[in-house]
Motif scaffolding. Structure first.
Motif, PDB file in Angstrom:
ATOM      1  N   SER A 117      38.945  26.875  40.130  1.00 19.50           N
ATOM      2  CA  SER A 117      39.442  27.698  41.226  1.00 19.50           C
ATOM      3  C   SER A 117      40.752  27.149  41.767  1.00 19.50           C
ATOM      4  N   ALA A 118      41.567  28.076  42.255  1.00 12.07           N
ATOM      5  CA  ALA A 118      42.871  27.685  42.788  1.00 12.07           C
ATOM      6  C   ALA A 118      43.199  28.587  43.960  1.00 12.07           C
ATOM      7  N   LYS A 119      44.053  28.117  44.833  1.00 17.56           N
ATOM      8  CA  LYS A 119      44.514  28.970  45.942  1.00 17.56           C
ATOM      9  C   LYS A 119      45.681  29.819  45.454  1.00 17.56           C
ATOM     10  N   ARG A 120      45.618  31.097  45.807  1.00 16.49           N
ATOM     11  CA  ARG A 120      46.685  32.004  45.383  1.00 16.49           C
ATOM     12  C   ARG A 120      47.231  32.764  46.581  1.00 16.49           C
ATOM     13  N   ASN A 129      38.859  32.353  41.395  1.00 16.26           N
ATOM     14  CA  ASN A 129      38.115  31.652  40.341  1.00 16.26           C
ATOM     15  C   ASN A 129      38.306  32.327  38.986  1.00 16.26           C
ATOM     16  N   GLU A 130      37.931  31.594  37.954  1.00 22.08           N
ATOM     17  CA  GLU A 130      38.090  32.090  36.601  1.00 22.08           C
ATOM     18  C   GLU A 130      37.418  33.447  36.409  1.00 22.08           C
ATOM     19  N   GLY A 131      38.129  34.326  35.739  1.00 23.20           N
ATOM     20  CA  GLY A 131      37.543  35.612  35.365  1.00 23.20           C
ATOM     21  C   GLY A 131      37.574  36.648  36.468  1.00 23.20           C
ATOM     22  N   GLU A 132      38.092  36.297  37.652  1.00 24.65           N
ATOM     23  CA  GLU A 132      38.008  37.249  38.761  1.00 24.65           C
ATOM     24  C   GLU A 132      39.046  38.363  38.656  1.00 24.65           C
ATOM     25  N   VAL A 133      38.706  39.455  39.309  1.00 22.87           N
ATOM     26  CA  VAL A 133      39.618  40.590  39.397  1.00 22.87           C
ATOM     27  C   VAL A 133      40.125  40.687  40.833  1.00 22.87           C
ATOM     28  N   VAL A 134      41.126  41.532  41.053  1.00 21.50           N
ATOM     29  CA  VAL A 134      41.714  41.645  42.383  1.00 21.50           C
ATOM     30  C   VAL A 134      40.655  42.022  43.426  1.00 21.50           C
ATOM     31  N   LEU A 135      39.712  42.903  43.043  1.00 22.84           N
ATOM     32  CA  LEU A 135      38.690  43.307  44.007  1.00 22.84           C
ATOM     33  C   LEU A 135      37.810  42.123  44.450  1.00 22.84           C
ATOM     34  N   ASP A 136      37.558  41.181  43.545  1.00 25.70           N
ATOM     35  CA  ASP A 136      36.801  39.983  43.936  1.00 25.70           C
ATOM     36  C   ASP A 136      37.535  39.234  45.040  1.00 25.70           C
ATOM     37  N   VAL A 137      38.845  39.160  44.901  1.00 24.61           N
ATOM     38  CA  VAL A 137      39.646  38.417  45.873  1.00 24.61           C
ATOM     39  C   VAL A 137      39.629  39.140  47.226  1.00 24.61           C
ATOM     40  N   ILE A 138      39.700  40.463  47.165  1.00 25.80           N
ATOM     41  CA  ILE A 138      39.624  41.235  48.417  1.00 25.80           C
ATOM     42  C   ILE A 138      38.259  41.039  49.084  1.00 25.80           C
ATOM     43  N   GLU A 177      47.658  50.058  44.905  1.00 25.22           N
ATOM     44  CA  GLU A 177      48.859  49.699  44.160  1.00 25.22           C
ATOM     45  C   GLU A 177      48.994  48.189  44.186  1.00 25.22           C
ATOM     46  N   ILE A 178      49.012  47.603  43.015  1.00 25.37           N
ATOM     47  CA  ILE A 178      49.011  46.151  42.893  1.00 25.37           C
ATOM     48  C   ILE A 178      50.339  45.745  42.267  1.00 25.37           C
ATOM     49  N   ASN A 179      51.104  44.977  43.006  1.00 26.81           N
ATOM     50  CA  ASN A 179      52.488  44.682  42.627  1.00 26.81           C
ATOM     51  C   ASN A 179      53.227  45.972  42.249  1.00 26.81           C
ATOM     52  N   GLY A 180      52.984  46.994  43.043  1.00 28.32           N
ATOM     53  CA  GLY A 180      53.697  48.251  42.869  1.00 28.32           C
ATOM     54  C   GLY A 180      53.122  49.176  41.819  1.00 28.32           C
ATOM     55  N   LYS A 181      52.103  48.706  41.095  1.00 26.92           N
ATOM     56  CA  LYS A 181      51.543  49.561  40.042  1.00 26.92           C
ATOM     57  C   LYS A 181      50.184  50.124  40.463  1.00 26.92           C
ATOM     58  N   LEU A 224      43.127  50.327  39.230  1.00 29.63           N
ATOM     59  CA  LEU A 224      41.798  50.098  39.798  1.00 29.63           C
ATOM     60  C   LEU A 224      41.711  48.598  40.054  1.00 29.63           C
ATOM     61  N   SER A 225      41.394  48.200  41.272  1.00 32.74           N
ATOM     62  CA  SER A 225      41.396  46.758  41.554  1.00 32.74           C
ATOM     63  C   SER A 225      40.229  46.055  40.868  1.00 32.74           C
ATOM     64  N   CYS A 226      39.175  46.808  40.530  1.00 34.30           N
ATOM     65  CA  CYS A 226      38.035  46.172  39.859  1.00 34.30           C
ATOM     66  C   CYS A 226      38.325  45.891  38.398  1.00 34.30           C
ATOM     67  N   MET A 227      39.382  46.483  37.878  1.00 39.03           N
ATOM     68  CA  MET A 227      39.696  46.281  36.460  1.00 39.03           C
ATOM     69  C   MET A 227      41.021  45.521  36.295  1.00 39.03           C
ATOM     70  N   THR A 228      41.532  44.969  37.383  1.00 43.11           N
ATOM     71  CA  THR A 228      42.784  44.223  37.298  1.00 43.11           C
ATOM     72  C   THR A 228      42.478  42.739  37.384  1.00 43.11           C
ATOM     73  N   ARG A 229      42.533  42.082  36.248  1.00 40.76           N
ATOM     74  CA  ARG A 229      42.139  40.674  36.215  1.00 40.76           C
ATOM     75  C   ARG A 229      43.247  39.800  36.769  1.00 40.76           C
ATOM     76  N   MET A 230      42.850  38.770  37.487  1.00 42.06           N
ATOM     77  CA  MET A 230      43.830  37.850  38.070  1.00 42.06           C
ATOM     78  C   MET A 230      44.611  37.113  36.978  1.00 42.06           C
ATOM     79  N   SER A 231      43.989  36.982  35.805  1.00 45.38           N
ATOM     80  CA  SER A 231      44.664  36.262  34.720  1.00 45.38           C
ATOM     81  C   SER A 231      45.867  37.020  34.180  1.00 45.38           C
ATOM     82  N   THR A 232      46.034  38.288  34.614  1.00 44.26           N
ATOM     83  CA  THR A 232      47.205  39.025  34.144  1.00 44.26           C
ATOM     84  C   THR A 232      48.451  38.690  34.954  1.00 44.26           C
TER      85      THR A 232
END
Lengths: 642, 316
Positions: free
Chosen positions: B2-5, B27-36, B64-68, B71-79
């Motif tokens: 895990s890391a602070k973002r 944390n590993e594998g998380e999506v934007v919705l997890d962070v919210i 809209e995530i970084n302007g795009k 779906l936040s549940c399908m946007t992985r943080m690793s992207t």
């Protein structure tokens, strides 16, 4: 404070709480019966949990195997539920499902087809023949969209006739009901709030249909959405209705286990229905080791026989991966416990080595995308890692099987779908949920309409009850000394997951009840920060009360039932006891306290019990029941000879 | 793992708001919705956000995530890059209710205006017969999860409130296409209706809707273009025929396009002006417009930020 609160008032004949498959089908029926109908949707219209159903809707249409009929479906359902089902509900369900599915085609549904142009049907756990009408692996979406569009078409009719789309059927989206209001023992209305504005809304209506779904949010690892907080279960209890079978929760055997954030998301049973197999870390198809005696005759003993079944089902027995869900979930649990699990703590579900990449992508498109996008796993090339996830509650409102009218001390209250109890006994077969929604949604909607017709005078909503409801709803916002609702939910999930999970023990269940009592004190003092407009913290604070009382029902009933059956597994009572099959545990509310009573199961009618072999019944029934059965058979034999 | 973002999330309502900064554990594998969700459980308990299934099936968590639009549940943080700030704003085309939640009732109104399935009166339930190959075309459109990302990204309404009345948007064009291609639907005027009542002619086929579709529905190629082409087929019109010979197919002048409400011809050239440009046409929603100028950059197509402003650019 309360005197200045604005409350929007509406008058309806029938109010349907819940906008999933059961709620929408109930509303359609009430509207077709001429009733002015409101649909209360906790989320946006068309987003209900029904969209998550993947595999299909079970209906004995016999399109793929003409030997299928309602009697076979009835038998499978009773077996799947370990004979604890309300037999009348299982009977109605098996008989009426085909009509309910065909009706969807007249609403515009497009199911996958057989070669001769009929609705295609797929294999699923516990179903003797291919029986599930499906659309790839997104059947729930098709079902909810079809019902949603049927409601729109009714609104268009009303628009043509009355000039308003909302004249006779209206959807209140993002609206939550917090209380049912009574006039004596009769339903008089429902009180709640708009999520968007936080404003209150009061429905005055003589008939209410509960179709609120399940309770999964009380568990951390769950396939259920935020809405699944047992609202309907709790509303029914507080209105004087009773719940049955609350100890039976279905842990779906295959949820995702990696990455951690997606733990619990559903992996459809269709993967197994279409040829996928479960393997442990040693590469062994372990399900052959877990076929229980009651199912021994129906399941293959070798991999060769199991594999032949896909192409020649008449001469081979089914693969054990297609046992009912409770059996598969327990087996996975045991393998992981024995140290033969996958790296992320599940087991392997392999379809890549069994079917071509093209076929996988065609038959399981959502699964392909789900794993690709969430876990970086290509299911056409490598196995999935899966483990049990809290998926469905068999228990629910005790209802009259034909009408869906709630038992207990309340009239005008109906329930359909997951929130109702009895239909699935101790374990639901996959595919029986979507058909359940349609069959009993229609019935509840129709009977709610006739109930409203039969009333001489409308029940009246009491002003003080509304004031009390307002006060209860606003309380979390007016306190700043309590705990965060999110912390309380996590603690509740920990209690339920750790102590009232898939495998249960007396000491842990007793401990759970102590902890739930402590949580009750804390939940009563919960605080929510912020205002009333679209405030998820406040809404969770209000949902917690429902989650808590429903969790208490589950824990109490689980402690009481000293046997293992379906979705209730006691490590200290591992066997299924015929004596317990005759007992339903009924929960009612006395003040704030959950009261548990035992009630005998209704007795199956002769022509229904006659559909089973004695050898099979002997595994479930007591000696006295078997003697009755033998007498019945002897009588029938004599009658034939006369 | 895990890391602070660094997250920047738009907080506010219809009266205004701004981007707020949060440092949050990922944390590993998380999506934007997890962070919210983590933010809701920690620093921002009243942060408004829609979600349901968290598996890309219900289409609730559009933002809209970084302007795009995603779906936040399908946007992985690793992207995102390790040091990249993730900026989350509500859908731009619809009025804000609060924070990340917008008023999407526009879509439900358009749904109600689209004529429903018309079943064959002489076929009894249970007697419907259709071949798989014939239902597959409509089934593609019925995969739609109504996330409304296509509606959100559509140039015709993204910055043009004034077009909303006459334009149903890509979601409802594929609904019309789905019914048009339904083997047993008895209405025969789906295409004409789409043209005359749904504003199909406004669409200039930039394919932005197709690009954002999380279900990978080929909205433009399989839905909109066949509807447009067949309208042309049916209404034989020498000018259209001549045009199709002179122009590339996608630039066929749509001179016959009318909308009932406007009651006058709407030449395609007129609808095109300013449509793909996103050029910040003035709107009545001051507070939102101002903050978006600061956050995501007005004048950029959210799916293809650097694309030159052209007409029919995506159509070959």
């Amino acid at each position: 404070m309360t005197t200045t609160t604005r409350i929007e008032r509406h008058h309806y004949d029938v109010v349907v709480i819940g906008a999933g498959g059961a709620g929408l089908r109930a509303a359609i029926e009430a509207r077709l019966a001429g009733k002015k109908t409101a649909i209360i949707s906790k989320s946006l219209f068309g987003k209900a949990h029904t969209v998550m159903a993947e595999g299909g809707a079970a209906a004995a249409m016999g399109n793929v195997n003409s030997r299928d009929n309602w009697q076979v479906h009835f038998r499978d359902t009773m077996r799947g539920g370990k004979f604890l089902n309300n037999f009348r509900m299982a009977e109605l369900h098996a008989k009426e499902s085909p009509q309910r599915i065909w009706e969807l085609e007249t609403y515009g549904a497009l199911f996958d087809r057989t070669k001769d142009g009929k609705i295609s049907q797929r294999n699923f756990g516990g179903h003797e023949y291919p029986r599930l009408a499906h659309v790839g692996d997104r059947t729930g979406l098709e079902l909810i969209r079809t019902l949603q569009q049927k409601i729109v078409s009714l609104q268009q009719e009303d628009h043509r006739e009355h000039g308003s789309y909302d004249a006779r059927i209206k959807v209140f989206s993002e609206t939550t009901i917090t209380e049912l209001l009574l006039d004596g023992d009769r339903v008089a209305g429902a009180f709640g709030y708009y999520r968007e504005s936080g404003e209150f809304i009061l429905f005055e209506a003589p008939a209410v249909v509960l179709a609120t779904g399940g309770v999964g949010r009380s568990y951390k690892v769950t396939s259920n959405s935020w809405e699944y907080t047992g609202d309907g279960h709790a509303l029914a209890l507080r209105a004087g209705a009773t719940l049955i079978n609350m100890e039976f929760l279905q842990f779906h055997p295959t949820g995702m286990v990696w990455p951690p954030s997606v733990k619990g998301i559903l992996v459809t049973e269709s993967v197994r229905g279409d040829g996928g197999v479960l393997k442990n870390s040693e590469g062994k198809r372990f399900m052959f080791d877990y076929v229980p005696d009651v199912f021994r005759n129906q399941y293959a003993e070798t991999e060769e026989e199991a594999d032949r079944w896909y192409t020649d089902p008449d001469n081979n027995r089914r693969p054990p991966e297609l046992l009912p869900r409770d059996e598969v979930a327990r087996a996975i649990n045991s393998e992981v416990k024995a140290g033969r699990g996958s790296p992320a703590g599940g087991v392997f579900l392999d379809i890549a080595s069994r079917r071509s990449a093209d076929e996988i992508r065609r038959r399981l498109p959502s699964m392909y995308h789900q794993f690709k996008e969430l876990a970086d796993v290509d299911i056409t090339a490598e196995p999935m890692e899966v483990g049990p996830t809290c998926h469905y509650v068999m228990g629910g409102v005790e209802v009259d099987p034909d009408s869906g009218a709630a038992f207990g001390h309340v009239r005008g209250l109906f329930a359909a779908g997951e929130v109702s109890g009895g239909m699935h006994g101790s374990n639901r077969l996959g595919g029986n949920s979507l058909s359940d929604l349609l069959v009993f949604g229609k019935r509840a909607g129709g009977h709610a309409a006739s109930y409203a017709d039969g009333l001489a005078a409308r029940p009246k909503v009491a002003v003080d009850a509304v004031e009390a409801a307002v006060e209860t709803a606003l309380a979390p916002l007016q306190r700043d000394t309590g705990e965060s609702p999110y912390t309380l939910q996590q603690d509740l999930q920990a209690v339920m997951g750790d102590l009232v999970g898939i495998i249960r023990r007396e000491g842990e269940l007793a401990d759970a009840l102590v902890r739930l009592a402590e949580l009750r004190e804390r939940v009563a003092k919960v605080s929510a920060v912020g205002g009333r407009r679209y405030n998820p913290g406040w809404h969770l604070a209000l949902d917690l009360r429902n989650m808590l009382v429903v969790s208490e029902c589950t824990a109490k009933a689980a402690l009481e039932r000293q046997e293992s059956r379906g979705g209730h597994t006691r490590e200290d009572y591992p066997a299924m006891e015929p004596k317990w099959r005759q007992v339903n545990l009924v929960c009612a509310l006395d003040g704030d306290t959950v009261q548990l009573t035992r009630k005998p199961l209704p007795k199956m009618r002769p022509e229904l019990i006659g559909l089973f072999d004695r050898a099979e019944l002997a595994k479930y029934l007591t000696d006295e029941e078997l003697a009755d059965f033998d007498a019945l058979v002897a009588d029938a034999g004599e009658a034939d000879n006369r | 793992m895990s890391a602070k973002r660094q997250f920047r999330i738009w907080r506010g309502d219809e009266t205004g708001g701004d981007l707020q900064d949060y440092m949050v554990e990922v944390n590993e594998g998380e999506v934007v919705l997890d962070v919210i969700h983590r933010l809701q459980a920690t620093d921002a308990p009243d942060l408004a956000c829609r979600w349901n299934c968290k598996a890309g099936k219900c289409g609730s968590c559009s933002m809209e995530i970084n302007g795009k639009p995603r779906l936040s549940c399908m946007t992985r943080m690793s992207t995102f890059g390790d040091d990249e700030t993730v900026t989350v704003t509500p859908l731009r085309t619809f009025p804000v209710i609060r924070d990340l939640v917008t008023d999407v009732s526009f879509n439900y109104e358009k749904a109600r205006e689209t004529p429903a399935f018309a079943p064959p009166p002489d076929v009894a339930p249970g007697d419907y017969r259709m071949q798989q190959v014939d239902v597959e075309r409509s089934q593609e459109f019925r995969k739609c999860i109504e996330c409304f990302l296509c509606q959100n990204v559509c140039h015709v309404i993204r910055d043009h409130e004034e077009n909303k009345q006459a334009f149903s948007g890509p979601r409802y064009f594929i609904r019309a296409a789905e019914l048009d291609m339904h083997p047993l639907d008895t209405r025969t005027d789906r295409k004409e209706y789409a043209q005359a009542e749904q504003g199909l002619g406004f669409c200039n086929i930039t394919k932005c809707c197709t690009e954002v579709c999380p279900e990978h529905i080929k909205i433009t190629d399989n839905g909109i273009i066949p509807m447009k082409e067949r309208v042309v087929d049916r209404r034989y019109d020498p000018l259209v025929w001549l045009g199709s010979k002179i122009f590339r197919r996608g630039e066929t002048p749509q001179t016959s396009v009318t909308t009932a409400r406007q009651g006058s011809a709407t030449p395609s050239s007129a609808t095109r002006s300013g449509i793909h440009s996103h050029a910040g046409a003035p709107t009545t929603r001051g507070p939102r417009r101002r903050r978006r100028a600061a956050s995501t950059g007005i004048g950029r197509c959210p799916t293809r930020p650097r694309r030159r402003s052209t007409t029919g650019a995506g159509f070959r």
